[in-house]
Motif scaffolding. Structure first.
Motif, PDB file in Angstrom:
ATOM      1  N   TYR A  94       0.631  -1.186  -0.016  1.00 30.67           N
ATOM      2  CA  TYR A  94       0.040  -0.179  -0.037  1.00 30.67           C
ATOM      3  C   TYR A  94       0.749   1.262  -0.069  1.00 30.67           C
ATOM      4  N   ALA A  95       1.970   1.197   0.844  1.00 29.41           N
ATOM      5  CA  ALA A  95       2.904   2.407   0.789  1.00 29.41           C
ATOM      6  C   ALA A  95       3.539   2.681  -0.493  1.00 29.41           C
ATOM      7  N   LEU A  96       3.846   1.573  -1.195  1.00 30.23           N
ATOM      8  CA  LEU A  96       4.500   1.598  -2.699  1.00 30.23           C
ATOM      9  C   LEU A  96       3.481   2.354  -3.516  1.00 30.23           C
ATOM     10  N   ILE A  97       2.277   1.732  -3.478  1.00 32.76           N
ATOM     11  CA  ILE A  97       1.138   2.440  -4.195  1.00 32.76           C
ATOM     12  C   ILE A  97       0.942   3.795  -4.020  1.00 32.76           C
ATOM     13  N   ALA A  98       0.889   4.422  -2.890  1.00 37.50           N
ATOM     14  CA  ALA A  98       0.703   5.748  -2.366  1.00 37.50           C
ATOM     15  C   ALA A  98       2.114   6.536  -2.882  1.00 37.50           C
ATOM     16  N   ALA A  99       3.079   6.067  -2.574  1.00 44.69           N
ATOM     17  CA  ALA A  99       4.363   6.681  -3.119  1.00 44.69           C
ATOM     18  C   ALA A  99       4.293   6.691  -4.643  1.00 44.69           C
ATOM     19  N   GLN A 100       3.896   5.797  -5.446  1.00 42.14           N
ATOM     20  CA  GLN A 100       3.828   6.071  -6.876  1.00 42.14           C
ATOM     21  C   GLN A 100       3.169   7.280  -7.391  1.00 42.14           C
ATOM     22  N   LYS A 101       1.866   7.268  -6.638  1.00 39.51           N
ATOM     23  CA  LYS A 101       0.940   8.271  -6.748  1.00 39.51           C
ATOM     24  C   LYS A 101       1.421   9.703  -6.318  1.00 39.51           C
ATOM     25  N   ALA A 102       2.191   9.783  -5.265  1.00 37.34           N
ATOM     26  CA  ALA A 102       2.620  11.106  -4.644  1.00 37.34           C
ATOM     27  C   ALA A 102       3.807  11.517  -5.382  1.00 37.34           C
ATOM     28  N   GLY A 103       4.737  10.733  -5.972  1.00 34.81           N
ATOM     29  CA  GLY A 103       5.686  10.893  -6.615  1.00 34.81           C
ATOM     30  C   GLY A 103       6.991  11.436  -5.545  1.00 34.81           C
ATOM     31  N   GLY A 104       7.964  12.135  -6.241  1.00 33.79           N
ATOM     32  CA  GLY A 104       9.111  12.798  -5.263  1.00 33.79           C
ATOM     33  C   GLY A 104      10.266  12.190  -4.839  1.00 33.79           C
ATOM     34  N   GLY A 105      10.099  10.862  -5.110  1.00 28.57           N
ATOM     35  CA  GLY A 105      11.384   9.755  -4.592  1.00 28.57           C
ATOM     36  C   GLY A 105      11.759   8.970  -5.662  1.00 28.57           C
ATOM     37  N   ASP A 106      12.376   7.867  -5.335  1.00 32.34           N
ATOM     38  CA  ASP A 106      12.817   6.875  -6.364  1.00 32.34           C
ATOM     39  C   ASP A 106      12.090   5.615  -5.989  1.00 32.34           C
ATOM     40  N   LEU A 107      11.132   5.228  -6.785  1.00 38.28           N
ATOM     41  CA  LEU A 107      10.379   3.961  -6.609  1.00 38.28           C
ATOM     42  C   LEU A 107      11.255   2.690  -6.564  1.00 38.28           C
ATOM     43  N   GLY A 108      12.302   2.410  -7.440  1.00 42.24           N
ATOM     44  CA  GLY A 108      13.125   1.492  -7.364  1.00 42.24           C
ATOM     45  C   GLY A 108      14.031   1.160  -6.065  1.00 42.24           C
ATOM     46  N   LYS A 109      14.583   2.318  -5.621  1.00 47.22           N
ATOM     47  CA  LYS A 109      15.222   2.275  -4.530  1.00 47.22           C
ATOM     48  C   LYS A 109      14.270   1.760  -3.130  1.00 47.22           C
ATOM     49  N   LEU A 110      12.826   2.270  -3.307  1.00 45.37           N
ATOM     50  CA  LEU A 110      11.942   1.957  -2.491  1.00 45.37           C
ATOM     51  C   LEU A 110      11.651   0.554  -2.320  1.00 45.37           C
ATOM     52  N   VAL A 111      11.563   0.042  -3.452  1.00 48.97           N
ATOM     53  CA  VAL A 111      11.229  -1.388  -3.634  1.00 48.97           C
ATOM     54  C   VAL A 111      12.277  -2.197  -2.960  1.00 48.97           C
ATOM     55  N   HIS A 112      13.587  -1.813  -3.367  1.00 54.02           N
ATOM     56  CA  HIS A 112      14.732  -2.489  -2.738  1.00 54.02           C
ATOM     57  C   HIS A 112      14.907  -2.107  -1.166  1.00 54.02           C
ATOM     58  N   ALA A 113      14.742  -1.029  -0.846  1.00 51.12           N
ATOM     59  CA  ALA A 113      14.761  -0.707   0.776  1.00 51.12           C
ATOM     60  C   ALA A 113      13.788  -1.369   1.378  1.00 51.12           C
ATOM     61  N   ILE A 114      12.608  -1.859   1.026  1.00 48.57           N
ATOM     62  CA  ILE A 114      11.561  -2.713   1.572  1.00 48.57           C
ATOM     63  C   ILE A 114      12.090  -4.256   1.509  1.00 48.57           C
ATOM     64  N   THR A 115      12.382  -4.714   0.452  1.00 52.63           N
ATOM     65  CA  THR A 115      12.808  -6.119   0.293  1.00 52.63           C
ATOM     66  C   THR A 115      14.080  -6.346   0.890  1.00 52.63           C
ATOM     67  N   ARG A 116      15.166  -5.632   1.063  1.00 54.55           N
ATOM     68  CA  ARG A 116      16.245  -5.516   1.689  1.00 54.55           C
ATOM     69  C   ARG A 116      16.091  -5.683   3.176  1.00 54.55           C
ATOM     70  N   ARG A 117      15.108  -5.022   3.846  1.00 52.51           N
ATOM     71  CA  ARG A 117      14.725  -5.002   5.247  1.00 52.51           C
ATOM     72  C   ARG A 117      14.326  -6.471   5.690  1.00 52.51           C
ATOM     73  N   CYS A 118      13.422  -7.205   4.624  1.00 50.80           N
ATOM     74  CA  CYS A 118      13.017  -8.332   4.969  1.00 50.80           C
ATOM     75  C   CYS A 118      14.107  -9.369   4.849  1.00 50.80           C
ATOM     76  N   TRP A 119      14.985  -9.392   3.570  1.00 48.01           N
ATOM     77  CA  TRP A 119      16.032 -10.600   3.361  1.00 48.01           C
ATOM     78  C   TRP A 119      17.025 -10.249   3.921  1.00 48.01           C
ATOM     79  N   ALA A 120      17.681  -9.077   4.202  1.00 45.19           N
ATOM     80  CA  ALA A 120      19.075  -8.905   4.745  1.00 45.19           C
ATOM     81  C   ALA A 120      19.051  -8.247   5.940  1.00 45.19           C
ATOM     82  N   ASP A 121      18.060  -7.404   6.385  1.00 44.72           N
ATOM     83  CA  ASP A 121      18.123  -6.726   7.666  1.00 44.72           C
ATOM     84  C   ASP A 121      17.426  -6.975   8.867  1.00 44.72           C
ATOM     85  N   GLU A 122      16.825  -8.266   8.740  1.00 47.18           N
ATOM     86  CA  GLU A 122      16.194  -9.014   9.640  1.00 47.18           C
ATOM     87  C   GLU A 122      14.842  -7.968  10.326  1.00 47.18           C
ATOM     88  N   GLU A 123      14.295  -7.309   9.448  1.00 48.76           N
ATOM     89  CA  GLU A 123      13.130  -6.307  10.033  1.00 48.76           C
ATOM     90  C   GLU A 123      11.767  -6.797   9.458  1.00 48.76           C
TER      91      GLU A 123
END
Length: 199
Positions: A94-123
């Motif tokens: 949902y946050a990714l969907i909201a970010a895509q609508k809002a703009g102003g950041g880097d969506l590719g970096k956001l996908v990676h930041a979220i998935t990295r937190r799951c698969w590397a950062d133990e969050e």
């Protein structure tokens, strides 16, 4: 100008391993991207796939070996059995969907930041604080984690239907101009060649 519909799941290890390579390929060829986070477990059920937990032991074993090998090939840290997996992918989607609508950041970096937190950062990427931190890291307003929940839920469900209609059946899955299909982070090189007119 070519267009890529990018179907992915925030809990997918292979979405994590894709990093931001697809975005680099799209930029190289002037392609636009629509990000379509979805429930990959539901997609498996709709398209003849099997959830990881229900697969034969030999398939489970190979999956772990492949993940380990790819993490080394790509030099990306990875916990093969993260503390917070499986978890609810909906809030981060949902946050990714909201970010895509809002703009102003880097969506590719956001996908990676979220998935990295799951698969590397133990969050736990189902937690609001974790999602806010990922949004901020990618240049978005962290409050997007708390906005547009109903619209996000509707689009999240629609992305699943779009994926089924488009012929997608896993994550990550790239559909170029509605016709060319590329399944998996290991097909980004083929995507590159296609956009270059070589495939």
């Amino acid at each position: 100008m070519p267009h890529i519909d990018y179907y992915f799941a925030t809990v997918s290890p292979y979405t994590y391993l894709a990093g931001t390579r697809m975005e680099a390929v799209a930029e190289k060829h002037g392609a636009t991207i629509t990000y379509k986070p979805l429930d990959v477990m539901a997609l498996f059920g709709r398209t003849g796939g099997t959830k990881p937990a229900e697969r034969h032991e030999s398939r489970k074993a190979l999956r772990l070996q492949e993940m380990r090998r790819w993490s080394k090939v790509l030099d990306m840290p990875m916990n093969l059995q993260p503390a917070h997996w499986p978890t609810n992918p909906a809030p981060s989607s949902y946050a990714l969907i909201a970010a895509q609508k809002a703009g102003g950041g880097d969506l590719g970096k956001l996908v990676h930041a979220i998935t990295r937190r799951c698969w590397a950062d133990e969050e736990n990427i189902a937690e609001d604080d974790v999602i806010r931190a990922a949004l901020q890291e990618a240049g978005f307003d962290p409050s997007l984690a708390d906005s547009g929940m109903l619209a996000g839920a509707e689009e999240y469900a629609r992305n699943l239907e779009d994926a089924v209609s488009a012929g997608a059946f896993g994550a990550p899955f790239y559909v170029v101009d509605g016709t060319e299909h590329f399944w998996g982070q290991d097909r980004i090189d083929h995507l590159d060649l296609h956009l270059a007119g070589k495939l």
